[in-house]
Scaffold this active site. Structure first.
Site, mmCIF file in Angstrom:
data_model
loop_
_atom_site.group_PDB
_atom_site.id
_atom_site.type_symbol
_atom_site.label_atom_id
_atom_site.label_comp_id
_atom_site.label_asym_id
_atom_site.label_seq_id
_atom_site.Cartn_x
_atom_site.Cartn_y
_atom_site.Cartn_z
ATOM 1 N N HIS A 225 14.534 1.120 1.566
ATOM 2 C CA HIS A 225 13.233 0.753 2.161
ATOM 3 C C HIS A 225 12.943 -0.735 2.003
ATOM 4 O O HIS A 225 12.177 -1.306 2.776
ATOM 5 C CB HIS A 225 12.102 1.630 1.611
ATOM 6 C CG HIS A 225 11.658 1.361 0.211
ATOM 7 N ND1 HIS A 225 10.751 0.389 -0.105
ATOM 8 C CD2 HIS A 225 11.959 1.982 -0.962
ATOM 9 C CE1 HIS A 225 10.505 0.405 -1.413
ATOM 10 N NE2 HIS A 225 11.241 1.365 -1.955
ATOM 11 N N GLN A 226 13.607 -1.383 1.037
ATOM 12 C CA GLN A 226 13.500 -2.844 0.985
ATOM 13 C C GLN A 226 14.130 -3.455 2.225
ATOM 14 O O GLN A 226 13.597 -4.396 2.814
ATOM 15 C CB GLN A 226 14.182 -3.386 -0.270
ATOM 16 C CG GLN A 226 14.199 -4.914 -0.330
ATOM 17 C CD GLN A 226 14.840 -5.465 -1.588
ATOM 18 O OE1 GLN A 226 14.809 -4.831 -2.634
ATOM 19 N NE2 GLN A 226 15.428 -6.650 -1.488
ATOM 20 N N THR B 46 19.390 -12.694 -3.615
ATOM 21 C CA THR B 46 18.142 -13.192 -4.186
ATOM 22 C C THR B 46 18.385 -13.764 -5.592
ATOM 23 O O THR B 46 19.005 -13.098 -6.423
ATOM 24 C CB THR B 46 17.116 -12.050 -4.291
ATOM 25 O OG1 THR B 46 16.978 -11.434 -3.024
ATOM 26 C CG2 THR B 46 15.769 -12.554 -4.762
ATOM 27 N N LYS C 124 -50.849 -9.530 -36.386
ATOM 28 C CA LYS C 124 -50.028 -9.014 -37.489
ATOM 29 C C LYS C 124 -50.492 -9.539 -38.844
ATOM 30 O O LYS C 124 -50.338 -8.862 -39.866
ATOM 31 C CB LYS C 124 -48.558 -9.367 -37.247
ATOM 32 C CG LYS C 124 -47.947 -8.673 -36.031
ATOM 33 C CD LYS C 124 -46.497 -9.049 -35.873
ATOM 34 C CE LYS C 124 -45.852 -8.304 -34.704
ATOM 35 N NZ LYS C 124 -46.419 -8.667 -33.405
ATOM 36 N N HIS D 118 28.590 -1.360 -3.893
ATOM 37 C CA HIS D 118 27.353 -1.402 -3.102
ATOM 38 C C HIS D 118 27.590 -2.255 -1.863
ATOM 39 O O HIS D 118 28.146 -3.346 -1.948
ATOM 40 C CB HIS D 118 26.233 -2.023 -3.947
ATOM 41 C CG HIS D 118 24.984 -2.340 -3.190
ATOM 42 N ND1 HIS D 118 23.955 -1.443 -3.041
ATOM 43 C CD2 HIS D 118 24.584 -3.473 -2.543
ATOM 44 C CE1 HIS D 118 22.972 -1.990 -2.360
ATOM 45 N NE2 HIS D 118 23.331 -3.233 -2.032
ATOM 46 N N GLU E 279 -46.484 -3.549 -39.419
ATOM 47 C CA GLU E 279 -47.607 -3.653 -38.484
ATOM 48 C C GLU E 279 -47.970 -2.268 -37.980
ATOM 49 O O GLU E 279 -47.232 -1.297 -38.185
ATOM 50 C CB GLU E 279 -47.229 -4.537 -37.286
ATOM 51 C CG GLU E 279 -46.049 -3.997 -36.494
ATOM 52 C CD GLU E 279 -45.658 -4.884 -35.317
ATOM 53 O OE1 GLU E 279 -46.554 -5.522 -34.754
ATOM 54 O OE2 GLU E 279 -44.461 -4.929 -34.988
ATOM 55 N N ARG F 127 18.290 -9.244 -12.318
ATOM 56 C CA ARG F 127 18.833 -10.520 -11.857
ATOM 57 C C ARG F 127 19.261 -11.419 -13.035
ATOM 58 O O ARG F 127 18.845 -12.575 -13.135
ATOM 59 C CB ARG F 127 17.795 -11.245 -11.008
ATOM 60 C CG ARG F 127 17.433 -10.499 -9.736
ATOM 61 C CD ARG F 127 16.204 -11.071 -9.068
ATOM 62 N NE ARG F 127 15.861 -10.350 -7.852
ATOM 63 C CZ ARG F 127 14.629 -10.237 -7.365
ATOM 64 N NH1 ARG F 127 13.619 -10.791 -8.006
ATOM 65 N NH2 ARG F 127 14.403 -9.576 -6.251
ATOM 66 N N ARG G 279 -32.100 4.382 -24.436
ATOM 67 C CA ARG G 279 -32.692 3.649 -23.311
ATOM 68 C C ARG G 279 -31.565 3.177 -22.400
ATOM 69 O O ARG G 279 -30.773 2.316 -22.779
ATOM 70 C CB ARG G 279 -33.489 2.457 -23.818
ATOM 71 C CG ARG G 279 -34.541 2.822 -24.851
ATOM 72 C CD ARG G 279 -35.331 1.604 -25.279
ATOM 73 N NE ARG G 279 -36.240 1.924 -26.388
ATOM 74 C CZ ARG G 279 -37.254 1.144 -26.751
ATOM 75 N NH1 ARG G 279 -37.490 0.010 -26.108
ATOM 76 N NH2 ARG G 279 -38.026 1.492 -27.759
ATOM 77 N N LYS H 196 28.835 -5.882 -5.648
ATOM 78 C CA LYS H 196 27.611 -5.915 -4.844
ATOM 79 C C LYS H 196 27.848 -6.744 -3.584
ATOM 80 O O LYS H 196 27.936 -7.966 -3.639
ATOM 81 C CB LYS H 196 26.462 -6.499 -5.667
ATOM 82 C CG LYS H 196 25.121 -6.578 -4.963
ATOM 83 C CD LYS H 196 24.051 -7.063 -5.943
ATOM 84 C CE LYS H 196 22.752 -7.376 -5.225
ATOM 85 N NZ LYS H 196 22.161 -6.201 -4.575
ATOM 86 N N ASN I 211 -48.798 -0.686 -34.263
ATOM 87 C CA ASN I 211 -48.854 -0.919 -32.816
ATOM 88 C C ASN I 211 -49.935 -0.017 -32.232
ATOM 89 O O ASN I 211 -49.789 1.209 -32.234
ATOM 90 C CB ASN I 211 -47.512 -0.609 -32.158
ATOM 91 C CG ASN I 211 -46.503 -1.729 -32.371
ATOM 92 O OD1 ASN I 211 -46.819 -2.887 -32.178
ATOM 93 N ND2 ASN I 211 -45.304 -1.377 -32.801
ATOM 94 N N GLU J 297 -40.595 5.124 -27.481
ATOM 95 C CA GLU J 297 -39.823 6.197 -28.099
ATOM 96 C C GLU J 297 -40.671 7.397 -28.514
ATOM 97 O O GLU J 297 -40.220 8.239 -29.304
ATOM 98 C CB GLU J 297 -39.051 5.652 -29.298
ATOM 99 C CG GLU J 297 -39.909 5.058 -30.395
ATOM 100 C CD GLU J 297 -40.242 3.585 -30.195
ATOM 101 O OE1 GLU J 297 -40.667 2.941 -31.152
ATOM 102 O OE2 GLU J 297 -40.071 3.086 -29.045
ATOM 103 N N HIS K 173 25.938 -2.995 2.458
ATOM 104 C CA HIS K 173 24.954 -2.737 3.511
ATOM 105 C C HIS K 173 25.717 -2.444 4.795
ATOM 106 O O HIS K 173 26.826 -2.963 5.000
ATOM 107 C CB HIS K 173 24.025 -3.939 3.705
ATOM 108 C CG HIS K 173 23.090 -4.162 2.556
ATOM 109 N ND1 HIS K 173 21.750 -3.877 2.614
ATOM 110 C CD2 HIS K 173 23.314 -4.647 1.301
ATOM 111 C CE1 HIS K 173 21.177 -4.159 1.455
ATOM 112 N NE2 HIS K 173 22.119 -4.644 0.641
ATOM 113 N N ASP L 158 16.587 0.031 -2.377
ATOM 114 C CA ASP L 158 17.177 -0.943 -1.458
ATOM 115 C C ASP L 158 17.047 -0.534 -0.001
ATOM 116 O O ASP L 158 16.913 -1.386 0.878
ATOM 117 C CB ASP L 158 18.649 -1.169 -1.815
ATOM 118 C CG ASP L 158 19.148 -2.525 -1.324
ATOM 119 O OD1 ASP L 158 18.304 -3.365 -0.966
ATOM 120 O OD2 ASP L 158 20.366 -2.731 -1.299
ATOM 121 N N ASP M 196 24.184 -11.996 -11.080
ATOM 122 C CA ASP M 196 23.636 -13.341 -10.975
ATOM 123 C C ASP M 196 23.875 -13.827 -9.554
ATOM 124 O O ASP M 196 24.957 -13.616 -8.982
ATOM 125 C CB ASP M 196 24.289 -14.304 -11.964
ATOM 126 C CG ASP M 196 23.748 -15.716 -11.815
ATOM 127 O OD1 ASP M 196 22.590 -15.939 -12.225
ATOM 128 O OD2 ASP M 196 24.448 -16.578 -11.243
#
Length: 1208
Positions: free
Chosen positions: A585-586, A916, A154, A781, A326, A655, A379, A751, A328, A334, A783, A583, A689
């Site tokens: 399916h839980q 819970t 160079k 609610h 320079e 909760r 590239r 509940k 090349n 390119e 069960h 609830d 709670d």
């Protein structure tokens, strides 16, 4: 001895390539020969030999490839007519083979080669090689050795430029080998400067220095790198221009002294002096400046008698002054964009000029050369932009390229199955686009990049997309340091890689089976679920392709929570809330029902249950289980459900001061959570709670009030109100409700978690509440654990309840809620009808009956009601989980003892309300007692010595609130043994969460962060992070049908996965490969949309030593990973040793890279000359002590393999 490949290679490498004249290739080209020469060798690898071979074939030349042993599977070997290995195995390094000029010339001579094309890089600018080629009687396709000598240096090129009156940047007069010379230059010209290797390019041996402090270090590293890369460590120095453009001119010269230009290219978009994207012509270069640059380039080339193709390079500063850099003396990477805008095959010109043709004979006079449109080249490399562009290695699993009008691809090793090694340049393919205008070609390139599908290794495509869409690039105003100056370019929006990630999960299922916790066996149901049809009163089919628009949510949306509550209270019947979506399916299926299965029945549900009080579908355990076990985003579930069911109010379980977590959180986290929940679809918040602690409950109430939701403040029912010996009597409940009403609630909730509310107690409790609060709706609610749930609900309805909870028939009973069908029948004709169509409800149930079989692996095995619940009081939602936990702990055969211990544990804890998370406290203590064979008395007597479960200690500390009647003493004090005792709600002791900081940290770890992500993290930090890591690995699995989420398909079975609307994958499992004894992995083959894909899966059941290394967790700052693939050549630390930030840990040896890595994301460059290899030093990201050192000298590592941990 001739350098042809040995017999042992022929069997593996020869694919019929031969140079004999009788080959079909020779016969095809014989009639189109336009040259006297017949055979050309390309002394290079990757894409450029393939590019040259194509033109050579068009010129009727036979082609010869050379390759290193490491490149034996490379594509360029296959594209040639003949291919020969360079030397013997182990004779040369992977790079050294392509620098073995004498060996390459031997191969050329032995195989009757006429011409040698050097390509770019390697020997292309080596004057000795060019001279030896000519001395061997061969033709070198390039400039003469003397020209390379003049221009390759160079400094010499600068001297030539100054002699030709071409402007240059002030610099040293000659090559610089001593630091003192560099210092003298900076003393005269100041900073900034740039140090460049005198005998090479490509950005190697190049450093920008802006101050005196870094000058010496930069000089030493630049000279070291130059010596390693080019065999000569001399450099030259010049002033550095800030924000210049890099403009280069393509030149062609012949042996008669003629030189033409093919116009200019703008190569300003660079990273560390290596070009990334190139444009031709330059977009906004003034005409006068362009013309002067072109003229200077031609003048310089003529001054040295330049022959063949070359490139004159210039810098243009911000005042449009140009400076020569320079020339090349070779073809450039390119060159393709110049070919596209001029229509000239530069390689063809190179070869023909080398063979003796003149520019005029080729029709390449300046007046005939013109340009059309604009071209861009990108590239595409196997570099990871997010990791400092470190090269990635591995096997390309999928390779699908772009195409179409105006798109050109020049590829090398870009194909499915290709092995990307660390030895060579990381470029896969060059993508070149041509169009009439700059904007059109920019958009065309973007389109082409989007079309690429490359899997198995990381690529820079996301970065290229970010670059091409940046306003500066769009305007065409980039400069040479634009990438380094623009950090926002690294905010990458890459390919989602959804299909291949999904295959990774399916492959793991195929090899290892399901990893979903709690799953036992495979689903009983493996067919397609038959969807129900709904008919109106005239027996006409209802269109369920769109959701129903009628429902209670209309009142809520139009008039607000107060009006909604009034309307519910004014309703004559007893409304129902459906719990199937949460609830139920839980309680029955361990909370494992996935979003996709809810959405599949959503629109039908909106019609059948349009008169529902609400749909319980979110919150509670479903929140963390979605992330923890189903790998789904609960917020995504909420949003999708809301879109599918716009007419029914959504209810969630909150909760209190815990949010949806299992312990108290700072108040601001609860407020933030409720705000997001309301915004994205929750209408009614059932707030409770676990201890009926009114202070804890009030936090949730206030948060929902602020968010604008329906407040359903809820009292948890426990024990037997009819038993005078129980502390939870009518007065207790009425006292609680009075406090709730005073705080402010729209609905009063009751509940009954365990299903212990008997019909008579229900009549007393609900009747008393209704009498005292005639205007507030009551929602109950329970069960159906004891089988008396429907009777209890009828009693509640008669006593004045406005809404009760039921589940679809096939998901009801036992630990779930009572049956909706049974309740409808029980209330029929009473004036309390819920207002649901029984036929529609039963139709919906046919879906759930089938779906329950699909989730059979999570059934708890319950066979009927359990009236014993009145004794043990285990909540329905906990019962199935407790059975599973007992079996996991080896207590499955002691279930009766566990239930008895549950009663005793409850008494030990003071007969607490059990929901819970307090129910978990009782359950944990019960299992603790059974596991250790402790009696009630043992626990009391040995409390000071026992290691109680963590949940029990948290309860005793007061972290869950204050129980009614206080804590049991002396058990509490004995168990805590000096730990703190809270006498007020825990939230008061907690500092507010820094939510903005959390969001920032999530974004830094995972690349994106929403307010919902912040809420998830606040509730469950580790669960959220594990979920995001899982999704990063396997993608969004919520789209996968449940059968294939839980079990593998049969071989040959076809199934579909809809990634999004209109994008469907058609999949088929083809085969599972044999076990690799070396790695313990198997290849799994799938057909995806007709294309065979494979994934490598670790066989976790294999009894082999797995040699794979653990990967560093990028989100854990203590873990230090290898920044690239390589060999550990030196380890500078030991376990338990102290290190300071920046201290070297280990040294990696690899190819191409030139970086000293500070894992604190500070990348400093250091190179050591060692047979063309680079060394990377891994530095400590912070001070600390070394732990878990994973590597030793000589080990091979892959990118991101764990090196060690540094504990602060």
């Amino acid at each position: 001895m001739a350098p042809a490949q040995s017999d042992q290679y022929e069997e593996h490498f020869d694919e019929g390539h031969s140079g004999k004249d009788h080959t079909i290739h020779a016969r095809m080209r014989a009639n189109s020969t336009i040259m006297d020469h017949t055979k050309i060798l390309v002394a290079n690898r990757g894409e450029i030999p393939i590019r040259i071979f194509r033109t050579a074939h068009e010129l009727s030349l036979q082609t010869v490839a050379v390759y290193s042993y490491e490149d034996r599977l490379s594509m360029h070997r296959q594209k040639a007519d003949e291919a020969y290995v360079i030397g013997k195995r182990g004779q040369f390094t992977p790079v050294g083979a392509y620098l073995a000029g004498d060996e390459i010339i031997k191969i050329a001579k032995q195989h009757d080669v006429n011409l040698i094309h050097p390509g770019y890089g390697f020997l292309s600018e080596n004057e000795d090689f060019a001279r030896k080629v000519e001395e061997a009687g061969l033709i070198f396709v390039g400039p003469t050795a003397d020209t390379i000598n003049k221009l390759g240096d160079k400094v010499s090129a600068r001297t030539l430029a100054m002699a030709s009156k071409v402007p240059v940047v002030p610099g040293t007069e000659g090559p610089v080998g001593r630091f003192e010379d560099v210092k003298s230059f900076t003393d005269e010209y100041g900073f900034p400067i740039i140090i460049k290797a005198a005998f090479g390019g490509g950005g190697r041996g190049m450093r920008v220095v802006r101050d005196q402090n870094s000058l010496k270090d930069s000089f030493e590293r630049a000279t070291s790198e130059a010596k390693s890369a080019f065999g000569n460590g001399t450099v030259f120095v010049e002033r550095f221009l800030d924000k210049p453009k890099h403009i280069e001119v393509q030149l062609l010269g012949d042996s008669t002294g003629n030189v033409v230009h093919l116009f200019e290219r703008d190569c300003s978009v660079q990273r560390r002096h290596q070009k990334v994207v190139e444009l031709a012509p330059a977009k906004d270069l003034p005409v006068a400046v362009r013309d002067q640059i072109l003229a200077d380039a031609v003048k310089l080339a003529k001054s040295v008698g330049y022959r063949n193709a070359g490139t004159a390079e210039f810098l243009v500063d911000q005042k449009n002054r140009h400076y020569f850099i320079e020339i090349n003396p070779r073809i450039q990477v390119e060159h393709t964009i110049t070919e596209e805008i001029t229509g000239i095959d530069i390689v063809a010109a190179q070869i023909q000029i080398a063979a003796g043709a003149t520019l005029e004979q080729l029709g390449l006079t300046q007046d005939r050369i013109s340009i059309r449109g604009f071209a861009i080249q990108c590239r595409i490399t196997t570099e990871d932009p997010a990791n400092g562009f470190s090269p990635d290695t591995g096997k390309i699993e999928v390779y699908r390229s772009a195409g179409g009008n105006g798109v050109r691809l020049d590829g090398g090793n870009g194909f499915a199955g290709a092995i990307i090694t660390p030895f060579y340049d990381s470029m896969l393919v060059k993508c070149t686009c041509l169009a009439s205008t700059y904007e059109v070609v920019r958009r065309k390139m973007l389109r082409a990049l989007v079309e690429f599908r490359i899997r198995g290794v990381k690529t820079n495509i996301p970065f290229l997309g970010s670059l091409l869409t940046h306003p500066t690039f769009i305007a065409g105003n980039c400069w040479t340091t634009f990438i380094d100056d623009t950090p926002e370019l690294f905010s990458l929006i890459g390919s989602q890689n959804r299909a291949q990630k999904l295959l990774g999960y399916l492959g793991d299922i195929a090899v290892n089976g399901s990893s979903i916790k709690g799953q036992i066996g495979e689903p009983k149901f493996k067919g397609d679920i038959i969807m129900p049809e709904l008919y109106d009163k005239d027996h006409k089919l209802i269109d369920t392709s769109v959701p129903c628009s009628q429902g209670w949510k209309n009142i809520l949306d139009k008039e607000g929570p107060e009006a909604y509550a009034k309307a519910v209270r004014a309703n004559k019947g007893c409304l129902i809330m459906d719990t199937t979506w949460r609830d139920a399916h839980q309680s029955l299926l361990a909370t494992r029902v996935r979003t996709v299965d809810l959405l599949n029945i959503a629109k039908e549900t909106s019609h059948a249950y349009s008169n529902c009080y609400s749909l319980e579908c979110w919150g509670g355990a479903t929140f963390d289980v979605a992330m923890r076990f189903l790998y789904e985003d609960p917020w995504d579930r909420l949003r999708k459900m809301r879109r599918a069911i716009p007419n029914i109010p959504f209810q969630m379980l909150l909760r209190g001061a815990n949010g949806v977590a299992y312990s108290s959180l700072p108040d601001n986290a609860i407020y933030h959570f409720c705000e997001q929940a309301k915004r994205y679809g929750v209408d009614v918040f059932r707030i409770f709670d676990a201890l009926n602690d009114i202070d804890q409950l009030e936090v949730g109430i206030r948060a929902v009030q602020k968010a604008g939701g329906v407040v359903e403040a809820t009292v948890c029912y426990s024990g037997d109100m009819l038993n005078p010996n129980k502390k939870y009597n009518l007065e207790y409940y009425l006292g609680l409700i009075a406090k709730i009403v005073k705080i402010g609630t729209h609905v009063i909730g009751i509940k009954d978690m365990a299903g212990v509310l008997k019909p008579k107690a229900a009549t007393l409790l609900i009747g008393a509440i209704r009498e005292k609060y005639p205007d507030i709706p009551i929602h109950v609610h329970t069960h159906d654990s004891a089988g008396t749930g429907v009777a209890t609900y009828v009693a509640c309805a008669n006593a004045g309840a406005d809404a009760v909870d039921t589940a679809t028939d096939s998901m009801s009973g036992m630990t779930s809620q009572p049956s909706v069908g049974a309740l409808l029948a029980s209330l029929e004709g009473t004036g309390l009808d819920p207002g649901l169509n029984g036929e529609h409800v039963r139709a919906i149930d046919t879906y759930w009956a089938q779906l329950r079989l699909l989730y059979s692996p999570f059934e708890a095995g319950l066979t009927g009601p359990d009236p014993e619940v009145y004794e043990h009081e285990i909540p329905g939602g906990q019962l199935t989980n407790l059975i599973f936990q007992a079996s996991q702990l080896g207590l499955g055969t002691q279930w009766a003892e566990t239930k008895k211990a549950y009663e005793q544990a409850n008494d030990l804890l003071g007969d607490i309300v059990k929901v819970t998370p307090t129910s978990k406290v009782v359950g944990d203590l019960a299992q603790f007692m059974v596991s250790n064979k402790f009696s009630y008395q043992d626990v009391q007597q040995k409390a000071k010595e026992l290691d109680f479960p963590g949940s029990v200690l948290e309860f005793f500390e007061g972290l869950m609130g204050q129980p009614y009647g206080g804590f049991p003493e002396p058990l509490r004090s004995d168990a805590l043994r000096g730990r703190r005792k809270l006498d007020k709600r825990p939230g008061l002791t907690l500092e507010p969460m820094d939510l903005a900081k959390i969001k920032k940290e999530i974004n830094e770890k995972f690349g994106s962060a929403s307010e919902c992500d912040v809420a998830s993290y606040a509730m469950y930090p580790k669960v959220f992070e594990d979920y995001r890591k899982f999704v990063a690995k396997y993608g969004d699995l919520s789209v996968l049908p449940t059968r294939f989420f839980l079990s593998r398909p049969e071989v040959g079975e076809e199934f579909h996965v809809e990634l999004e609307k209109g994008k469907v994958l058609i999949l088929k499992l083809l085969a599972i490969g044999p076990l690799s004894e070396n790695t313990g992995s198997r290849e799994v083959f799938y057909e995806m949309n007709g294309e065979v894909r494979q994934v490598t899966v670790e066989d976790k059941k294999a009894a082999v030593e797995n040699v794979s290394r653990p990967k560093a967790d990028s989100s854990d700052s203590s873990q230090v990973g290898a920044p690239m693939s390589g060999v550990v050549v030196e380890v500078r630390v030991h376990n338990d040793g102290d290190v300071k930030k920046g201290d070297p840990i280990a040294v990696l040896s690899a190819m191409k890279m030139a970086s000293l890595v500070s894992i604190a994301n500070v990348f400093q460059e250091r190179i050591r000359a060692n047979k063309h290899q680079q060394e990377m030093v891994i530095s400590a990201p912070h001070s600390g002590k070394i732990g878990e050192l994973q590597v030793k000298e000589g080990d091979s590592v892959d990118s991101q393999d764990l090196v060690c941990k540094i504990m602060k």
